[in-house]
Design an enzyme around this catalytic site. Structure first.
Site, PDB file in Angstrom:
ATOM      1  N   ARG A 265      75.482  25.845  31.699  1.00 14.04           N
ATOM      2  CA  ARG A 265      74.770  25.917  32.976  1.00 14.04           C
ATOM      3  C   ARG A 265      73.335  26.358  32.758  1.00 14.04           C
ATOM      4  NH1 ARG A 265      79.315  28.761  36.963  1.00 14.04           N
ATOM      5  NH2 ARG A 265      80.925  27.171  36.648  1.00 14.04           N
ATOM      6  N   ARG A 280      75.647  36.262  32.556  1.00 11.40           N
ATOM      7  CA  ARG A 280      75.060  35.007  33.039  1.00 11.40           C
ATOM      8  C   ARG A 280      74.419  34.268  31.869  1.00 11.40           C
ATOM      9  NH1 ARG A 280      74.361  33.606  38.293  1.00 11.40           N
ATOM     10  NH2 ARG A 280      74.728  35.745  38.946  1.00 11.40           N
ATOM     11  N   GLU A 352      82.000  39.290  40.256  1.00  9.84           N
ATOM     12  CA  GLU A 352      82.837  38.089  40.252  1.00  9.84           C
ATOM     13  C   GLU A 352      83.307  37.725  38.848  1.00  9.84           C
ATOM     14  OE1 GLU A 352      82.388  33.300  40.595  1.00  9.84           O
ATOM     15  OE2 GLU A 352      80.829  34.522  41.554  1.00  9.84           O
ATOM     16  N   SER A 355      86.578  32.340  40.745  1.00 13.83           N
ATOM     17  CA  SER A 355      86.396  31.748  42.065  1.00 13.83           C
ATOM     18  C   SER A 355      87.394  30.607  42.194  1.00 13.83           C
ATOM     19  CB  SER A 355      84.965  31.235  42.222  1.00 13.83           C
ATOM     20  OG  SER A 355      84.701  30.834  43.548  1.00 13.83           O
ATOM     21  N   ARG A 394      83.136  36.971  30.901  1.00 13.15           N
ATOM     22  CA  ARG A 394      83.126  38.074  31.868  1.00 13.15           C
ATOM     23  C   ARG A 394      84.357  38.951  31.711  1.00 13.15           C
ATOM     24  NH1 ARG A 394      80.044  36.430  37.458  1.00 13.15           N
ATOM     25  NH2 ARG A 394      78.273  35.385  36.457  1.00 13.15           N
TER      26      ARG A 394
END
Length: 427
Positions: A265, A280, A352, A355, A394
């Site tokens: 990403r 991230r 988070e 999801s 994460r």
């Protein structure tokens, strides 16, 4: 993607639905869609009428010539030529307006389910439940500090070869990351019944369009020639049913698939957010869960999928909370989303880690993925769901911070012991 017929039949519902999801001037948007729809149907009707008249005139030419009525034959030939021009003009309008309508529809997000709360951003999300007790005691070190102090996490070396937002993991920490990933995929396949799939990491634009990454989010993607690197295995797994008509028997029980893949990403628009550490990254590993269902089964499958993701956190004994996202904070393709947020001691908050979304038939329309009920001629669009089961990086961050010890080492969670070759701690 939305069905223009549904918008035509109930425009007020789409105005209200898009307005509640933060779409500005939704009434004007719907008016534009209906205008283009009307123009497209008018062009189609004009073209069909002209084609019918041309065919009729063409037949009469032969009859006129048989009667040696050359004046009538010439008049009919001229009429046919005129009608050919009318057909071409109608086709040109149809192609132009049709493209404009499709492009507009392609950029419009899904509508939220009825039980999704209103809200503009994450402040409107609703906490559903909590599990576990957050770590207590003295100040907790950040995972980046822990890893660097142990000599097992190197951001500087990664930056020299790849730039920012990359990391090098070494030794026992690299093994711990591998253990986390293997544990997750084993649980999802052995205990939860997901079919493991080794899917491509590079896909065509059509696949990205199918799951909603294109055209709206191209700046978040990495491109290599004619292909895109997947931002999540959701893309490749969901597209396995594109352009298919499945017999009902194949989805009487939901099709459940999982994949452990690297993800890529660009993180466009996230400047200043989590610039240090593993939270991230441009490249990360994730276990993805995807389900394909009949419409009546997707809500129950959504709850089940969230439970499968929660099971990983519970097995690793990581405190977390379950959040129902509000309309303004959901992703583009989702109609309902739950986020799982894990406790990070160094930040003193939940972040988070998973999801899970029910997309309804939104992605299926973009992919033309359908099924046929037993005994029925009509086809229906399937429902698609996707979720993280979990994000490996994460999860590693959460383990490092929640299992850190006073001497700077990291205790290995009991669930990962079989994967660590007898190591009780990292460092």
């Amino acid at each position: 993607m939305h069905d223009i017929r549904a918008i035509r039949d109930n425009p007020a519902a789409f105005v209200a639905g898009w307005s509640s999801r933060g779409v500005e001037e939704a009434d004007g948007l719907v008016a534009d869609l209906l205008r283009l729809d009307k123009e497209l149907r008018a062009a189609q009707t004009a073209g069909q009428d002209a084609l019918s008249k041309r065919n009729a005139a063409s037949k009469l030419i032969g009859a006129a010539m048989a009667k040696k009525d050359m004046a009538e034959a010439d008049r009919l030939k001229a009429e046919v030529e005129t009608l050919k021009g009318d057909i071409a003009a109608a086709e040109e309008v149809e192609a132009s307006v049709g493209k404009e309508l499709r492009d507009l529809l392609a950029g419009l997000k899904n509508l939220a389910a009825d039980d999704v709360p209103d809200g503009e951003d994450e402040a409107g999300n609703v906490e559903v439940s909590r599990w576990g007790t957050p770590r207590e005691g003295g100040p907790a070190k950040d995972h980046a500090d822990l890893g660097e102090a142990l000599g097992l996490l190197d951001f500087e070396a990664a930056a020299k070869m790849s730039g920012s937002r990359f990391a090098v993991l070494k030794g026992q920490l690299a093994r711990l990351e591998r253990a986390v990933a293997q544990f997750m995929i084993d649980v999802q396949t052995d205990q939860h019944g997901y079919l493991e799939v080794a899917s491509p990491y590079m896909v065509k634009a059509e696949a990205m369009f199918g799951t909603g990454q294109l055209p709206k989010f191209e700046e978040d993607l990495f491109r290599a020639g004619e292909h895109y690197l997947i931002p999540t295995a959701e893309v490749s797994l969901t597209n396995l049913v594109r352009e298919q008509i499945l017999p009902e028997g194949e989805i009487a029980q939901p099709i459940r698939m999982t994949a452990l893949t690297p993800c890529f990403r660009a993180e466009a628009g996230s400047a200043g957010r989590d610039t240090r550490g593993l939270i991230r990254q441009h490249q990360f590993t994730k276990v993805e869960l995807v389900s394909i269902t009949r419409p009546e089964d997707s809500d129950a499958e959504h709850e089940r999928m969230v439970g499968c993701a929660e099971a990983i956190l519970q097995a690793l004994e990581l405190p977390y909370r379950k959040m129902l996202l509000c309309k303004g904070d959901m992703g583009f393709s989702a109609r309902k989303t739950y986020d799982l947020e894990v406790w990070l001691p160094s930040q003193g908050t939940y972040r988070e880690i998973s999801s899970c979304s029910n997309c309804g038939d939104f992605q299926a329309r973009r992919m033309d993925a359908r099924f046929k009920r037993d005994g029925e001629k009509k086809t229906e669009f399937v429902h698609t769901l996707n979720g993280s089961g979990l994000a490996v990086g994460r999860t590693l961050v959460a383990i490092m911070e929640n299992y850190q010890q006073d001497d700077g080492t990291i205790r290995v969670p009991a669930a990962l012991a079989p994967y660590m070759g007898g190591l009780a701690q990292v460092g």
